[in-house]
Design an enzyme around this catalytic site. Structure first.
Site, mmCIF file in Angstrom:
data_model
loop_
_atom_site.group_PDB
_atom_site.id
_atom_site.type_symbol
_atom_site.label_atom_id
_atom_site.label_comp_id
_atom_site.label_asym_id
_atom_site.label_seq_id
_atom_site.Cartn_x
_atom_site.Cartn_y
_atom_site.Cartn_z
ATOM 1 N N PRO A 268 27.949 23.259 23.037
ATOM 2 C CA PRO A 268 27.251 22.014 22.727
ATOM 3 C C PRO A 268 26.838 21.858 21.271
ATOM 4 O O PRO A 268 26.311 20.809 20.901
ATOM 5 C CB PRO A 268 26.008 22.100 23.620
ATOM 6 N N CYS A 269 27.052 22.865 20.422
ATOM 7 C CA CYS A 269 26.572 22.793 19.035
ATOM 8 C C CYS A 269 27.684 22.789 17.997
ATOM 9 O O CYS A 269 27.802 21.848 17.206
ATOM 10 C CB CYS A 269 25.614 23.954 18.762
ATOM 11 N N PHE A 270 28.495 23.828 17.967
ATOM 12 C CA PHE A 270 29.479 23.968 16.896
ATOM 13 C C PHE A 270 30.395 22.755 16.732
ATOM 14 O O PHE A 270 30.536 22.224 15.626
ATOM 15 C CB PHE A 270 30.317 25.226 17.095
ATOM 16 N N ARG A 272 30.174 19.583 17.640
ATOM 17 C CA ARG A 272 29.532 18.324 17.249
ATOM 18 C C ARG A 272 28.854 18.433 15.889
ATOM 19 O O ARG A 272 28.798 17.451 15.136
ATOM 20 C CB ARG A 272 28.561 17.865 18.335
ATOM 21 N N ASP A 273 28.343 19.615 15.528
ATOM 22 C CA ASP A 273 27.739 19.765 14.206
ATOM 23 C C ASP A 273 28.796 19.651 13.121
ATOM 24 O O ASP A 273 28.556 19.071 12.047
ATOM 25 C CB ASP A 273 27.021 21.113 14.100
#
Length: 438
Positions: A268-270, A272-273
């Site tokens: 959920p982070c890498f 989209r960041d």
């Protein structure tokens, strides 16, 4: 301190448990009544390694409510750790949930006499904390930031499956502060909470916001470089990506972390960041060439494997995909490479058998076609003519050679199996290895 935490999901719940574990009184707030009830009964509202045990051990310091005002009035500081979903139109982060929280926190602060610290931990675009959250808090509270309340941006650098460990042992604590008083209070809190004596970096809001997405964008670039290196190794007889990256990582300018050529990144982070960083750059007239190339390389991983598998699959054969979560020790499937591989194969009519220790139910709605759900890793391995190990769950390492389908092919994406033992039963192929030298 007395702390309130807005948002009791996969990051907020561990934060509440960790703060209580360190002796602080914590009031959690969430719109999900089931989450609130779980905490009130001494249980973790979400799955995470060690979380249930930590909740039960510290239940006297943990409570939860759906009432923002009650939580804010009863505490000294409020952390906001609500979802900031990506906007599909431009890949930036939405502040819809943050602004709802701001309105309710501000209304509670209007009724509070004492100074209060507000801390935003959700990932946001640079400019959001000072440009949108701060004015909203001032408008709804009737107070001025730096006088009636303080505001910090304080994102977490954690990985699902090891959130508690990461919160207790961070490399760095990042604090974007509205004023010195706010930063000092937050720094003191973390000096008490962290076991690792981390670097603490205090700065203004926008620098902290940019640092957060910059760290993750840099890490994705490092992962994709290692994956590209693995593909190069596959073309060179005698090459071994683990040997190469082990040596490359000895250089202090590079380091060993995240330098393992295997499959792409997910979660959920890498992803989209990295996309948000690209959107930020483009919006300001900067070409995000490196970030965009990283994303393209990452997106190419599952189709590349699917092509390799289809070329080796016997007519009427079945492909096994072992690993649907994006990483071990979590049920999260966002941007999972294993799930992407299974979906790609199913979309072209290839029969697929899948197994994951935690993510099967989450994956079911997304898998359409000729798919079989194995009850165990051994059952999946036995049915597969070509088996891809896409998530390095510890239990997959324990498969014995007799549990693989004889004369089949095993693609060990993370190189977790005993090559010699498994290779005696099936054709064993590992990503990042070149053909044996003659």
């Amino acid at each position: 301190m007395k702390l309130s935490i807005i948002g009791l999901g996969k990051l907020g719940a561990p934060m509440a448990a960790v703060m209580a574990h360190k002796g602080h009184m914590v009031v959690g707030v969430d719109v999900n009544a089931d989450y609130v009830a779980a905490i009130q009964n001494g249980h973790a509202p979400v799955r995470e390694t060690g979380l249930e045990e930590m909740f039960q051990a510290n239940r006297e310091r943990l409570s939860a409510t759906m009432d923002y005002e009650q939580a804010v009035l009863a505490t000294d500081a409020t952390f906001i750790i609500v979802p900031t979903p990506s906007d599909p139109a431009d890949d930036t982060f939405s502040l819809c949930n943050v602004m709802i929280a701001a309105e309710k926190i501000g209304a509670a602060l209007r009724k509070k006499q004492d100074w209060h610290l507000v801390v935003l931990s959700s990932t946001v675009m640079p400019g959001a904390t000072g440009g949108k959250l701060l004015p909203a808090l001032e408008a709804h509270s009737g107070k001025k930031c730096g006088e009636g309340f303080g505001l910090c941006y304080n994102p977490e650098f954690i990985a699902l499956g090891s959130v508690i460990r990461d919160m207790l042992n961070p490399d760095m604590i990042l604090i974007g502060e509205s004023d010195e008083r706010s930063g000092e209070i937050l720094e003191k809190l973390y000096r008490d909470v962290c076991d690792s004596n981390p670097h603490i970096r205090r700065m203004n809001h926008v620098n902290a916001e940019l640092t957060k997405i910059s760290v993750n964008t840099f890490v994705t670039t490092k992962i994709s470089y290692a994956n590209m290196l693995a593909q190069v190794c596959e073309t060179l007889p005698g090459a071994d990506v683990d040997v190469v990256t082990s040596a490359v990582g000895c250089d202090s300018r590079i380091g060993q972390k995240y330098l393992k050529g295997a499959l792409g990144y997910g979660g959920p982070c890498f992803p989209r960041d990295n996309l948000a960083f690209s959107a930020l750059a483009r919006a300001n007239g900067v070409q995000p060439i490196l970030a965009e190339a990283t994303h393209r390389l990452n997106q190419s991983q599952a189709p590349r494997l699917a092509g390799w598998i289809q070329a080796r699959l016997p007519e009427g054969g079945t492909v096994g995909v072992m690993g649907l979560s994006y990483k071990p020790n979590t049920e999260v499937i966002e941007e999972s490479q294993g799930l992407a591989l299974a979906r790609h194969l199913l979309s072209v009519g290839v029969p697929v058998v899948v197994y994951d220790p935690a993510a099967m139910e989450n994956a079911r709605p997304l898998l359409k076609g000729n798919v079989t759900y194995a009850a165990s890793a051994a059952e999946c391995a036995k049915q597969a003519d070509v088996l891809a190990i896409t998530t390095p769950w510890a239990e997959f390492r324990d498969l014995s050679p007799a549990e693989f389908k004889p004369h089949g092919t095993v693609l060990d994406c993370w190189r977790i199996l005993d090559k010699k033992a498994v290779g005696a039963v099936v054709e064993y192929v590992a990503l990042g290895f070149g053909a044996p030298q003659p």
